[in-house]
Motif scaffolding. Structure first.
Motif, short mmCIF file in Angstrom:
data_model
loop_
_atom_site.label_atom_id
_atom_site.label_comp_id
_atom_site.label_asym_id
_atom_site.label_seq_id
_atom_site.Cartn_x
_atom_site.Cartn_y
_atom_site.Cartn_z
N UNK A 1 33.68 -32.76 4.22
CA UNK A 1 32.56 -32.55 3.29
C UNK A 1 32.53 -31.10 2.79
N UNK A 2 32.85 -30.15 3.67
CA UNK A 2 32.90 -28.76 3.22
C UNK A 2 34.04 -28.58 2.23
N UNK A 3 35.19 -29.21 2.54
CA UNK A 3 36.31 -29.18 1.59
C UNK A 3 35.86 -29.70 0.23
N UNK A 4 35.12 -30.82 0.23
CA UNK A 4 34.72 -31.45 -1.03
C UNK A 4 33.88 -30.49 -1.88
N UNK A 5 32.92 -29.79 -1.25
CA UNK A 5 32.08 -28.90 -2.07
C UNK A 5 32.83 -27.63 -2.46
N UNK A 6 33.70 -27.14 -1.59
CA UNK A 6 34.45 -25.92 -1.96
C UNK A 6 35.44 -26.24 -3.07
N UNK A 7 36.19 -27.34 -2.92
CA UNK A 7 37.17 -27.71 -3.95
C UNK A 7 36.46 -28.15 -5.22
N UNK A 8 35.32 -28.85 -5.05
CA UNK A 8 34.54 -29.28 -6.22
C UNK A 8 34.07 -28.07 -7.01
N UNK A 9 33.55 -27.07 -6.30
CA UNK A 9 33.07 -25.87 -6.99
C UNK A 9 34.24 -25.15 -7.65
N UNK A 10 35.36 -25.19 -6.97
CA UNK A 10 36.54 -24.51 -7.53
C UNK A 10 36.93 -25.17 -8.87
N UNK A 11 36.95 -26.50 -8.86
CA UNK A 11 37.39 -27.23 -10.08
C UNK A 11 36.31 -27.17 -11.16
N UNK A 12 35.03 -27.29 -10.73
CA UNK A 12 33.94 -27.46 -11.69
C UNK A 12 33.69 -26.19 -12.50
N UNK A 13 34.03 -25.05 -11.94
CA UNK A 13 33.74 -23.81 -12.65
C UNK A 13 34.52 -23.79 -13.97
N UNK A 14 33.89 -23.24 -15.01
CA UNK A 14 34.52 -23.36 -16.33
C UNK A 14 35.96 -22.85 -16.31
N UNK A 15 36.20 -21.78 -15.54
CA UNK A 15 37.60 -21.31 -15.57
C UNK A 15 38.43 -21.97 -14.47
N UNK A 16 37.87 -23.07 -13.89
CA UNK A 16 38.65 -23.79 -12.87
C UNK A 16 38.88 -22.94 -11.64
N UNK A 17 38.14 -21.83 -11.54
CA UNK A 17 38.29 -20.97 -10.35
C UNK A 17 36.91 -20.74 -9.76
N UNK A 18 36.91 -20.25 -8.52
CA UNK A 18 35.63 -19.87 -7.91
C UNK A 18 35.78 -18.37 -7.65
N UNK A 19 35.08 -17.58 -8.45
CA UNK A 19 35.19 -16.12 -8.27
C UNK A 19 36.60 -15.65 -8.48
N UNK A 20 37.29 -16.19 -9.49
CA UNK A 20 38.68 -15.80 -9.79
C UNK A 20 39.66 -16.20 -8.68
N UNK A 21 39.24 -17.07 -7.79
CA UNK A 21 40.17 -17.59 -6.78
C UNK A 21 40.54 -19.03 -7.15
N UNK A 22 41.75 -19.42 -6.84
CA UNK A 22 42.12 -20.84 -6.90
C UNK A 22 42.36 -21.25 -5.45
N UNK A 23 41.34 -21.86 -4.86
CA UNK A 23 41.44 -22.20 -3.45
C UNK A 23 42.53 -23.24 -3.25
N UNK A 24 43.42 -22.96 -2.29
CA UNK A 24 44.47 -23.97 -2.07
C UNK A 24 44.75 -24.22 -0.60
#
Ligand SMILES: O=C(O)CNC(=O)c1n[nH]c2ccccc2c1=O
Ligand SMILES: [Fe+2]
Length: 220
Positions: free
Chosen positions: A97-120
């Protein structure tokens, strides 16, 4: 609706937008009632079971600041869990579930990043117990030297926690906010996200009751 997978929850998109906004604005985000009471309790039960099995490594030795002699007290005790072990299925669900919200936030952000990070990727889950009696964690930065960790996610498990009685406050000193600090109580079913680097020095103040938390670090 806490028994459906995170990404199917009706408030999933809101959670992710909340994380994006808070991480962009403050570099810190706190969400309460993350799993809901029932599921939170199943995770707590697994952690208590692990603790009672005595599998936690002995905490690091820290000098007791209070007494100036070298009497040491045990700090945090930890165990690493990947969530697929038979005894950790519910912790495994929390992790996904934590993965889902972190990856979701990563994808959902307009630049597809979360704070200029691409979590992988991420670490395994570190289950930590502060055994009370003043155990604490001195002010530190999780990732001071670019080891790849960019987001710290901490899930707290402490029911009926009274910060005045029990201590154990997490104090973050967000960079750039001069004299502002973020005081976070380690409350049951609360999840916290913050940038792992030098933007967020933080400390765990002395705890006087057993204090449990599960931490994941996300890589980019
Ligand atoms: O529990 C909290 O509220 C914050 N906790 C921390 O910042 C924290 N940070 N880094 C660690 C490294 C190894 C073992 C435990 C820890 C640890 O509790
Ligand atoms: Fe930390």
């Amino acid at each position: 609706n806490t028994n459906v997978p995170m990404s199917q929850r009706s408030d999933y998109v809101d959670l992710c937008r909340n994380i994006i906004r808070d991480m962009d604005l403050y570099g810190v985000c706190v969400l309460d009632n993350f799993l809901g009471y029932q599921r939170g309790m199943t995770v707590l039960d697994e952690v208590l079971n692990l603790y009672n099995m005595g599998v936690f490594k002995d905490g690091q030795l820290v000098r007791n600041k209070a007494s100036n002699n070298l009497k040491t007290i045990r700090g945090d005790q930890i165990i690493w869990v990947d969530g697929r072990e038979d005894c950790c299925k519910q912790i495994g669900q929390l992790i996904s579930d934590v993965d889902a919200v972190v990856m979701g936030s990563n994808k959902m952000n307009d630049n597809g990043k979360l704070g200029n990070y691409t979590i992988n990727g991420r670490t395994k889950a570190m289950v930590a117990c502060y055994p009370g009696h003043g155990s604490h964690y001195v002010k530190h930065v999780d990732n001071p030297n670019k080891d790849g960790r960019c987001i710290t996610a901490i899930y707290y498990l402490n029911k009926d926690w009274d910060i005045k009685e029990n201590g154990g406050l997490l104090r973050i000193f967000p960079e750039g906010w001069s004299d502002q600090v973020a005081d976070i109580e380690p409350l049951f079913d609360r999840i916290l996200f913050f940038w792992s680097d030098r933007r967020n020095p933080h400390e765990v103040q002395p705890a006087f009751k057993t204090r449990y938390a599960i931490t994941l670090w996300y890589f980019d």
